[in-house]
Enzyme design. Structure first.
Site, PDB file in Angstrom:
ATOM      1  N   PHE A  26      -3.608   5.884   2.582  1.00 39.13           N
ATOM      2  CA  PHE A  26      -4.614   5.659   3.366  1.00 39.13           C
ATOM      3  C   PHE A  26      -4.308   6.009   4.874  1.00 39.13           C
ATOM      4  O   PHE A  26      -5.180   6.541   5.704  1.00 39.13           O
ATOM      5  CB  PHE A  26      -5.261   4.247   3.383  1.00 39.13           C
ATOM      6  N   ASP A  59       0.767  -1.051   0.182  1.00 35.91           N
ATOM      7  CA  ASP A  59      -0.072   0.096  -0.040  1.00 35.91           C
ATOM      8  C   ASP A  59       1.100   1.258   0.155  1.00 35.91           C
ATOM      9  O   ASP A  59       1.917   1.174   0.489  1.00 35.91           O
ATOM     10  CB  ASP A  59      -1.014   0.071   1.430  1.00 35.91           C
ATOM     11  N   SER A  60       0.600   2.243  -0.433  1.00 39.37           N
ATOM     12  CA  SER A  60       1.214   3.701  -0.614  1.00 39.37           C
ATOM     13  C   SER A  60       1.385   4.256   0.568  1.00 39.37           C
ATOM     14  O   SER A  60       2.277   5.304   0.584  1.00 39.37           O
ATOM     15  CB  SER A  60       0.437   4.403  -1.631  1.00 39.37           C
ATOM     16  N   GLY A  61       0.639   4.333   1.426  1.00 41.77           N
ATOM     17  CA  GLY A  61       0.862   5.091   2.732  1.00 41.77           C
ATOM     18  C   GLY A  61      -0.235   5.939   2.627  1.00 41.77           C
ATOM     19  O   GLY A  61      -0.521   6.543   3.675  1.00 41.77           O
ATOM     20  N   ASP A 107      -2.446   8.125  -3.156  1.00 41.29           N
ATOM     21  CA  ASP A 107      -3.710   8.636  -3.513  1.00 41.29           C
ATOM     22  C   ASP A 107      -4.203   9.323  -2.146  1.00 41.29           C
ATOM     23  O   ASP A 107      -3.597   9.328  -1.155  1.00 41.29           O
ATOM     24  CB  ASP A 107      -4.622   7.801  -3.790  1.00 41.29           C
ATOM     25  N   GLN A 150     -10.824   6.800  -7.103  1.00 42.42           N
ATOM     26  CA  GLN A 150     -11.442   7.562  -6.214  1.00 42.42           C
ATOM     27  C   GLN A 150     -12.857   8.008  -6.824  1.00 42.42           C
ATOM     28  O   GLN A 150     -13.333   7.588  -7.352  1.00 42.42           O
ATOM     29  CB  GLN A 150     -10.548   8.698  -5.339  1.00 42.42           C
ATOM     30  N   CYS A 187      -8.146 -26.858   8.743  1.00 44.29           N
ATOM     31  CA  CYS A 187      -6.798 -26.135   9.147  1.00 44.29           C
ATOM     32  C   CYS A 187      -6.243 -26.691  10.365  1.00 44.29           C
ATOM     33  O   CYS A 187      -6.862 -27.596  10.813  1.00 44.29           O
ATOM     34  CB  CYS A 187      -7.280 -24.566   9.160  1.00 44.29           C
ATOM     35  N   HIS A 195      -6.634 -20.132  11.663  1.00 40.66           N
ATOM     36  CA  HIS A 195      -7.974 -20.490  11.245  1.00 40.66           C
ATOM     37  C   HIS A 195      -8.534 -19.438  10.609  1.00 40.66           C
ATOM     38  O   HIS A 195      -9.040 -19.824   9.374  1.00 40.66           O
ATOM     39  CB  HIS A 195      -8.847 -20.837  12.574  1.00 40.66           C
ATOM     40  N   ASP A 242      -8.215  -7.332   0.311  1.00 45.40           N
ATOM     41  CA  ASP A 242      -7.310  -7.340   1.512  1.00 45.40           C
ATOM     42  C   ASP A 242      -8.095  -6.763   2.348  1.00 45.40           C
ATOM     43  O   ASP A 242      -8.955  -5.738   2.335  1.00 45.40           O
ATOM     44  CB  ASP A 242      -5.912  -6.425   1.207  1.00 45.40           C
ATOM     45  N   CYS A 247      -8.155 -26.349  13.505  1.00 41.58           N
ATOM     46  CA  CYS A 247      -9.269 -27.220  13.771  1.00 41.58           C
ATOM     47  C   CYS A 247      -8.954 -28.666  13.850  1.00 41.58           C
ATOM     48  O   CYS A 247      -9.686 -29.465  14.503  1.00 41.58           O
ATOM     49  CB  CYS A 247     -10.327 -26.856  12.659  1.00 41.58           C
ATOM     50  N   CYS A 293     -14.169 -27.406   8.907  1.00 43.96           N
ATOM     51  CA  CYS A 293     -12.620 -27.003   8.500  1.00 43.96           C
ATOM     52  C   CYS A 293     -11.375 -27.972   8.705  1.00 43.96           C
ATOM     53  O   CYS A 293     -11.465 -28.739   9.816  1.00 43.96           O
ATOM     54  CB  CYS A 293     -12.409 -25.586   9.389  1.00 43.96           C
TER      55      CYS A 293
END
Lengths: 368, 368
Positions: free
Chosen positions: B93, B89-91, B143, B186, B303, B332, B263, B306, B301
């Site tokens: 946000f 991420d660019s920073g 952005d 945006q 995993c 999990h 994400d 579990c 599950c």
């Protein structure tokens, strides 16, 4: 236990202790998993670093989550997904550490829970009942850990109480799971009391014996003296466990005095505080000097942490409060101590423990 | 990107995104590793649950430990021992989340570090310089993330600024490492601004496009509407990344609207708070009702958590503040979401995404 080899220059011995969950090569260091987990570690990670036996705790598991739950889960091994051996401490040490919050009588100890302040009671029978529910391979007797310093009179009475409690523990352990009860030698720093304690408890012919009440604040030389007096009083063919000791120097010194088993929270605790044990001494990884240090934590180490990460990355994780940092430090410190024990065993095998100690202390920077 | 298959009833597509560190099957959920570690997880554990790409953060790594160190270490992949793909991420946000602590001008953003209060500056050129030092596979444009709610006038000016900044980002990215720059649409919740933003930035012919400024507090239906308006304005053959979205329902709804990448910190954050995502809804494992529950966390599950541990054990670890509890919950939740994405891909492959959604929502307990 089997004794495979004795060192010719010291009292050290190479052995194997058989448990229902595997054979333990000794001398051994047991990582501590107080609350049914070795802090930050998965069982698979413990195996990867070579752990075959861990320690857990009656006092803590009795209070939370309760031994009935663990029994219902099929025992502590299943509950925590660990199929290696488990030794459980009896709770004696923890209860006595509560200080003013507990009251000792012939019957047992009344105390207040460190979690919620509730009134609780442990005695030999209860401590054994809990450990039967846990299904630990090695069950420790419920004893009183004598503080240091302490008057002769207090130590004498306390040591006799521990002996009477041990007799009750032995009677209480009725198990089909081949759980082994270890008695604990007390006696404070008084040679005659240690001697009497050893003589009294070895008469019970138990599968193993521990030496308790050491590493409680006394000078190290005093601990080594007590060991030199006490170990020869214990039977040759039974495991000898020095409780609560785990600094690298004390592991070597203890092994040289005939100790087979050790445990200590030190390596895991200092790991989480950001201190690594390395061949060349302690590395406080939070220090600014490591901020741009892209070398490995311990240049002689082959653990997962040292193989894959730099000092700068470890420092970053710790500074940023990232859990992976605590994990990586713990893996390294436990690997370091388990590897140290393997080196000690190899040195005994090759009859060169004195030389090994000399080399190690020189690298590590100990004065003696 | 390659489009392997399109769903006939929705806008969903099955694809492959090629990166210098592997091929990513889409739609994909990217676990968040803000500070050069996915909280509590090792890289090997991430691979075991099927992660091929993770997200990390320019803002955080710029402030600590600094991108120069990471560059010196050979890039972020080497620094953190992750050889899969990384999107950074660019920073943008994070900087805008600082509120009163930052000041935006045409040139960039002046702000105070959340760590030590020091004065810092990021602009398109700096954000790209940092990401070049990190060596991330996918580089996000710098952005401005528009808050919700927001006036039309603010959103219009801000969106145009983001476009001008994107042009500067594109110029600044001079790399031999095949790093791909993604632009970010945006426009707030205003359809015409979203349209203008999409048109303006797609003219720059970038390797991928993100949709930013959603999941910032607006109703979910509003988010889906914006997606329905915006996605069709993005080129068919480029990946589309919906930033900051990761609840199970939104992943399915997003995929149905043509999103390829997602994400979110949600699965890892709620894991550490003791909440598990399961096929049958959320399980707040700290609750007293699970104290004696020896069943597995999610009966459907497979995993590591579990497979090997009970709800009662997980609850015990969390109540006792044991790090293994945070690890097992995180494993999990991430496994659950990555498995959900695999099921979504399989449903697209078999042209039955609508039915899959219906079944999933019914099991999970969503109302629609």
């Amino acid at each position: 236990m089997e004794i495979l080899k004795k060192d010719s220059q010291t009292k050290a011995r190479l052995g194997k202790v058989h448990t229902p969950h595997g054979i333990i090569d000794t001398p051994v260091f047991m990582p501590v998993g107080t609350q049914a987990t070795v802090k930050t570690m998965s069982p698979e990670e413990l195996k990867t670093i070579g752990a075959k036996i861990i320690l857990s705790n009656t006092y803590h598991l009795f209070l939370r989550p309760g031994h009935e739950l663990i029994k219902k889960a099929g025992g502590l091994h299943k509950f925590m997904n660990w199929d290696g051996a488990i030794l459980t401490d009896s709770g004696g040490f923890q209860v006595f550490s509560l200080g003013d919050l507990r009251k000792i009588t012939e019957e047992g100890v009344e105390f207040r829970s460190h979690i919620d302040g509730s009134k609780q009671f442990l005695n030999p029978e209860k401590a054994i009942e809990v450990q039967m529910a846990l299904g630990s391979d090695i069950v420790m007797a419920f004893d009183e850990c004598i503080p240091y310093p302490c008057t002769y009179e207090y130590a004498r009475k306390s040591t006799d109480l521990t002996t009477r409690w041990l007799e009750r523990c032995k009677k209480a352990l009725v198990t089909t799971d081949k759980q082994s009860l270890f008695g604990i030698v007390q006696g404070g720093m008084f040679k005659d009391l240690r001697k009497k304690s050893a003589q009294d408890i070895t008469q019970l012919d138990l599968p193993g014996y521990a030496i308790g009440g050491l590493s409680v604040g006394e000078p190290k030389d005093m601990m080594y003296e007590v060991l030199e007096e006490t170990v020869p009083l214990l039977p040759e063919n039974k495991p000898r466990y020095l409780m609560g000791v785990g600094s690298p120097d004390a592991l070597i010194e203890g092994a040289m005095r005939g100790i087979d088993m050790f445990d200590c929270v030190l390596p895991t605790r200092i790991a989480r505080n950001g201190t690594a044990l390395t061949r060349y001494g302690k590395v406080v990884i939070r220090n600014a000097e490591y901020a741009m240090d892209l070398s490995q934590l311990d240049p002689t180490c082959s653990c997962y942490t040292c193989t894959n990460y730099s000092r700068a990355y470890l420092r970053h994780l710790l500074k940023a409060d990232e859990i992976l940092g605590l994990r990586l430090m713990t893996i390294h410190n436990l690997h370091f101590l388990l590897n140290l024990m393997e080196e000690i065993r190899q040195a005994i095998r090759e009859d060169r423990l004195i030389q090994y100690k000399k080399d190690f202390f020189s690298d590590y920077g100990y004065e003696k």
